[in-house]
Design a protein around this motif. Sequence first.
Motif: not given
Length: 421
Positions: A39-57
Amino acid sequence: MKRKTIIGAVVALGVVGIGFAFWMMWRPEIAAVSPPQSAGKETLDRGRRIVEAGDCAVCHTRPGGDYMAGGLPLITPFGTLFTTNITPDPETGIGKWSLPAFERAMREGIARDGHFLYPAFPYVHYRKLSGADIADAYAFLMSVDPVKYTAPENHMVFPMNFRALVSFWNLLFLHGDPLEPIPDRSAQWNRGRYLVEGAGHCSSCHSPLNLIGGEKSSELFNGGVVDGWTAPSLRGMADAQHPWNEAQLVAYLTGKVAEDHGAAAGPMLPVSLSIAQLPVEDAQAIARYILDLKKTSSDATSPPCPPAANPTAKTLPGAALFEGACASCHSSAAPMRTLDSRPALVNTSAVRADSPRNLIQTILQGIPMSTAAASHYMPAFADSLDDIHLAAIAEYLRNESCPTRPWTDLDKTIKSIRTQE
């Protein structure tokens, strides 16, 4: 005639029961797809923030393992689970998952092939996310490096090794829709609520659980125990005897030392490092929402601690041990107190807590070196302090901070923690 009628009724009920059980415990497979294009950079940046907020890693990256490849053991009352590979590897990860398959997992706890996921995966909270956020998180996960890795087999006790039984757990606890803003609350408060109750799934650790692992709805945010650590109550923090303010809580949430309270350790440390990757406005929103949580009427109020340190504590055996093992970093003259804004230990939440559990755990395990800008590293003392010396130091610190409420379960707590090592 009556006997035939009774037999017929029993058979009919049996058929209905089997049909209901099958309906409850079966879910269809969703067709496999090829991994989507990036996906585009903006989508990936938003997705990264959701993944960080969800403590996925935090859960899906084992120590020394590849990012999001799974394999971290989760100890539960029902056995040991190993987190799964959520990289886009098509064979061992989620590379064949479509967005609908991913969304079903996030909202219903069902894998692409139709098997039930254990609720250690907090889908009861992720279902509160918006469709757009779930789509962005999917796009981000599909952009990470694929890793071929299969986690070890779970070791669950009977009957919880039969996954389909999770369907009945879901019937009890899987409720609610994506969160909508509450009109008469501020945008910041609503953002904090969305992060705390949705992606952050804070109540899953900070609430007591019932016998089958569900959060007690009447006691949400009243505190729990996670991996041998106390997850303190999040209610009434702004009005506590040793209160928190927004700046202190933001510092704590983002991996820094919170003035007059200390720093995150144990299971909370990696969570704080994830939150530190989010815009600071998100950490502020989380703090604002948490500080607005009020105590419930059933919350017991602990007697107050004296406002000043207790000078007689210096006569305890633990005082000399503290000078030898701890004073170089934690005494009033220690350079670290000035350079890293460390509070006096008598003011930290671990020493002022009703239970000695978190203080004991911190002394035993220490705080590992992190990648945070202001690391609050502390060495582990599990091998250098025996139980007697450990209890003496804890007793000394508690006597300095709160002599009117000594910990009566020190020895028992130490033994319990040592047994779990």
